[in-house]
Design an enzyme around this catalytic site. Structure first.
Site, short mmCIF file in Angstrom:
data_model
loop_
_atom_site.label_atom_id
_atom_site.label_comp_id
_atom_site.label_asym_id
_atom_site.label_seq_id
_atom_site.Cartn_x
_atom_site.Cartn_y
_atom_site.Cartn_z
N CYS A 293 0.93 -1.21 0.07
CA CYS A 293 0.07 -0.10 0.01
C CYS A 293 1.02 1.38 -0.09
O CYS A 293 0.37 2.35 -0.36
CB CYS A 293 -1.22 -0.11 1.17
SG CYS A 293 -0.26 -0.25 2.78
N HIS A 827 -1.41 1.65 7.38
CA HIS A 827 -1.81 1.55 6.15
C HIS A 827 -1.80 2.71 5.30
O HIS A 827 -2.07 3.81 6.02
CB HIS A 827 -3.48 0.81 6.09
CG HIS A 827 -3.86 0.67 4.58
ND1 HIS A 827 -3.33 0.17 3.80
CD2 HIS A 827 -5.04 1.30 4.24
CE1 HIS A 827 -4.02 -0.21 2.91
NE2 HIS A 827 -5.24 0.73 2.83
#
Length: 871
Positions: A293, A827
């Site tokens: 990510c 994230h």
């Protein structure tokens, strides 16, 4: 045409070769292609289409292949080039018209006509249709949902038949999806009507020439080889011409974002709201390959950067510098360009960046594998790699920086910038690089040194606007006082020396005393904090810190760290064994150690304050506590009169390693200790018997308090700071650190000079990195400070030291790389301005709209701004 190996190998072919992946080919309806070239621009560029007829493999031209129907596993036909006289007629009369399924063209050729074009040609035609159809429809658009499947790949195997100079084409059912193979059977059906392909890319001719030249050198008996191709098919999802014409009108929904991306100006006027949620160009997610990510976030921000998009969607390969030793042979640039074209292709829903990840790992091994990384580190590497791969300077000249000699800063800055451009000239420099002025002043002779350096991005600190309360436990080593928790207030972004100074004032530290701060975890000291310049942000709220008060002369003696464990009896064997779990607070003392009883005496000295009050201390009238003497302390641990229990009262000592494992047998009190074992820090394990609990209070040895423990259900208010304050902190004058001393040419020695930065030349694309992460030898920490940044008008006029009047200093935000969570994992996502003033949340392969009011969060990590031109 993207060239890649077939998903399965056919054993009937003896060998396989792969064509270069420098080009991607598109098969499109010829009529659609010709409409986008009304003025014959393709002809003007000497790219006349070469006409090929598609004939059954069983015809007189055919080699060994045989045509198969849809229910069998293969579809095969041959491509035959028209004779030269036909080519001349074609040149005079233009290419055939495709007005239906069986309409005769100007050359007397009837049937279906397709065009084979390169990716650049296809993209330009797509843009043309977008502009024209938007004008015709006056901004009204129909749903583009049907176009989601309008571009799809076909795996082809090509073989050159030397006897007839023919190109054999085979499409295998096992190499393609069922639906794609079904469509291929309809498109290339040549049993009922003729099929013609006009090659504007020149690739078919190139295949034939390459194979002809190869066979001149090779043996005539050498087996033929297959060329494996992936052909992109566009505009042919259904052969109904009326539907095709309707679908052609919706292309404007998918292309207009390329001409009006991120709010950039364009000749095409596209009304607000005329976008398509599905199938819109640029709204394509990236699949997460496993903790990628961080990479997806940075890639999406770059993939929506103005000018970079137009550059990489164009013919960027002509600028690749294969000879640059600092580059990567153009592989990073080509991989990024291919990925960007895929992201901006119509109909794409999500893309796997596996090939790009592979190239990245090859040239930057620390990005290999599937660990989480920093999106800003990836961004910095990628921008630098793209620059070197695309550097237009083939031979970098040697440039020597000259001293200012009292010249105006404007002249010095221009000289530095021209020297930089003489060695660095690329699209990255054109768009992303700026220049700042660095001023150093010697604190001794006041010598001033001014240099001008380029920058690709600005890394801004997050200055604290508040103080921080921290609780630590003070533990004296002289045995005269019990541990005491104290709370001090320090700057949130302060240094370790600020904490020590505040503790010294609070605990009335004497001139002959010092503090050693340690972190305690699971009843062990896991580290000593000693660097004065370490940031306090590295200390977390749930850490447990102890400040040991020692004499200044402690360094002359051994520093001993005592860790307690408790002995218990094994009921089966009646023998003693040690509990594997330590208890209590580690104790620290210093003294001269020669024999075992020295360790014994030192331990009971620091243990004195923990004696139970009823047995070992006397409360005075002034509420003070008189502690027993050392001799009395020893008497307190004399065993009960029942000598059979004497062994139970023993305290055993063991030398241990840094991990707490005993190095040998129990320390004997009268034995001399190995001097080699007593250098530096001496770790001692103290094993208590059960009877020790009668004389010493374990509660006083309990774990220290947390640095900060909020009240139940309370939450520390989030700190907020403006982006302008971060810029001020970045540009403020400050002394260099001891490790960054500057060599003063006047003093002829290194000095701790003061340094001041000023922005001098701003780039068209300004990337701002917010320094949320702090690192040390032991820990990583993240600042959750909320940074308030402008979205529509970042005005840097007051921060620029020089203004030439030619460039604006105002910027608009168009992308954000976000990080959620802690340093250990977290994230990454991206917020992207797309289609004028619309914002989208790019969360790996998921793309969804987001309100502009929700894009400013404490997760913002890297900000991307584009320059606003003054009106």
């Amino acid at each position: 045409m993207e060239v890649s190996p077939s998903s399965s190998e056919d054993t009937s072919y003896t060998s396989t070769k792969q064509c270069s992946d420098d080009h991607r080919l598109y098969l499109v309806p010829f009529r659609w292609w010709k409409e986008a070239d009304p003025d014959g621009e393709t002809k003007k560029k000497k790219k006349r289409g070469i006409l090929y007829d598609a004939l059954p493999a069983s015809s007189s031209y055919a080699g060994p292949m045989k045509i198969l129907n849809i229910f069998k596993s293969d579809l095969a036909f041959n491509l035959i080039r028209k004779e030269e006289e036909d080519d001349e007629d074609d040149n005079n009369n233009d290419a055939p018209e495709d007005n239906g399924r069986d309409v005769k063209d100007t050359n007397g050729v009837s049937g279906r006509n397709y065009a084979l074009v390169s990716a650049d040609m296809w993209l330009q035609a797509l843009k043309w249709h977008s502009h024209v159809k938007c004008t015709v429809k006056d901004g009204k658009s129909s749903s583009a949902e049907d176009d989601m499947a309008d571009v799809y790949p076909l795996q082809l195997k090509l073989s050159v038949l030397q006897e007839s100079n023919t190109l054999g084409v085979r499409i295998s059912k096992k190499d393609n999806a069922v639906e794609c193979f079904r469509r291929a059977c309809k498109i290339f059906s040549i049993e009922s009507e003729l099929l013609h392909i006009l090659d504007f890319s020149g690739q078919i001719t190139q295949f034939l020439l390459n194979d002809k030249h190869k066979n001149i050198k090779d043996s005539p008996r050498q087996s033929e080889q297959d060329i494996l191709l992936e052909l992109q098919v566009y505009g042919l999802s259904d052969l109904n011409r009326n539907k095709y014409m309707k679908k052609d009108e919706t292309i404007s929904n998918m292309v207009k974002t390329s001409s009006k991306m991120n709010g950039s100006t364009s000749n095409s006027a596209v009304p607000k709201g005329s976008y398509c949620e599905k199938g819109s160009l640029g709204l394509t997610g990236l699949q997460n390959l496993g903790n990628t990510c961080f990479m997806n976030s940075s890639l999406q921000c770059l993939a929506h950067t103005p000018k970079l998009v137009d550059y990489f969607l164009g013919d960027h390969r002509k600028e690749i510098n294969h000879d640059n030793p600092l580059g990567m042979n153009g592989e990073i640039a080509m991989a990024f360009g291919d990925l960007l074209k895929t992201l901006w292709a119509p109909g794409a829903t999500s893309v796997s960046p596996r090939l790009f990840k592979s190239k990245l790992a090859h040239f930057a091994p620390h990005f290999s594998g599937f660990n989480q990384h920093d999106s800003q580190e990836l961004l910095a590497f990628l921008l630098d790699g793209l620059h070197e791969d695309l550097n237009r300077v083939k031979c970098k000249p040697y440039v020597e920086a000259k001293d200012g000699d009292g010249r105006p800063d404007e002249d010095i800055a221009d000289e530095y910038w021209q020297n930089h451009l003489a060695r660095n000239d690329s699209i990255i420099v054109d768009v992303c690089q700026g220049q700042y002025r660095s001023t150093l002043v010697c604190p001794i002779c006041r010598k001033v040194s001014v240099t001008f350096d380029p920058f690709m991005y600005l890394s801004l600190p997050l200055p604290s606007t508040s103080m921080r309360t921290m609780t630590l436990t003070i533990v004296p080593s002289d045995g005269n006082a019990q541990p005491t928790p104290v709370t001090v207030t320090v700057p949130k972004q302060g240094k370790f020396e600020d904490l020590v100074r505040a503790l010294g004032i609070t605990c009335s530290l004497g001139g002959d005393e010092t503090l050693m701060v340690a972190e305690v975890y699971n009843n062990h000291i896991i580290r000593f904090l000693g660097e004065p310049t370490d940031s306090l942000s590295l200390i977390r709220d749930d850490d447990r810190l102890v400040a040991y008060k020692l004499e200044n002369s402690f360094e002359k003696f051994s520093r001993v760290v005592f860790v307690q464990q408790q002995m218990e009896k094994n009921s089966a064997s009646e023998t003693q064994k040690l509990s594997c779990k330590a208890f209590g607070l580690p104790l620290v003392a210093s003294g001269k150690i020669v024999k075992g009883h020295d360790i014994h005496d030192l331990y009971f000295k620091v243990l004195k304050p923990f004696t139970k009050k009823a047995k070992s201390s006397t409360e005075n009238h002034d509420n003070t506590v008189t502690m027993p003497s050392e001799d009395e302390e020893r008497n307190n641990v004399v065993c009960p009169e029942d000598t059979s229990e004497a062994a139970d009262c023993d305290v055993k000592f063991y030398l241990t390693d840094d991990n707490g494992n005993p190095k040998g047998s129990e320390i004997i009190m009268d034995d001399l200790l190995d001097s080699m074992e007593l250098t530096g820090q001496v770790n001692v394990l103290v094993c208590w018997s059960d009877n020790m609990l009668e004389y010493y209070d374990q509660r006083l040895l309990s774990s220290p308090a947390e640095v900060y423990k909020p009240a139940l259900f309370s939450k520390r208010p989030q700190e907020s700071i403006s982006l302008y304050k971060c810029l001020e902190a970045f540009l403020k004058e400050e002394p260099l650190g001891p490790e960054d001393m500057w060599y003063c040419p006047s003093c002829k020695k290194h000095q701790q000079a003061s340094k001041k930065l000023d922005l001098w030349r701003l780039p068209e694309i300004l990337v701002i990195h917010l320094k949320r992460f702090s690192y040390s030898r032991f820990f990583k920490n993240k600042l959750e400070t909320y940074v308030d940044f402008p979205i529509h008008d970042l005005d840097l006029s007051t921060f620029v030291a020089y203004s030439n009047g030619r460039s604006s200093h105002r910027y608009m935000l168009y992308a954000i790389s976000n990080h959620y969570g802690s340093m250990g994992g977290g994230h990454y996502t991206a917020f992207i301005r797309h289609d004028g003033d619309r914002w989208y949340d790019f969360d790996d392969n998921y793309v969804s709209p987001i309100d502009e009011g929700r894009i400013k969060t404490s997760a913002a990590y890297v900000l991307f701004f584009r320059r606003l031109e003054d009106v």
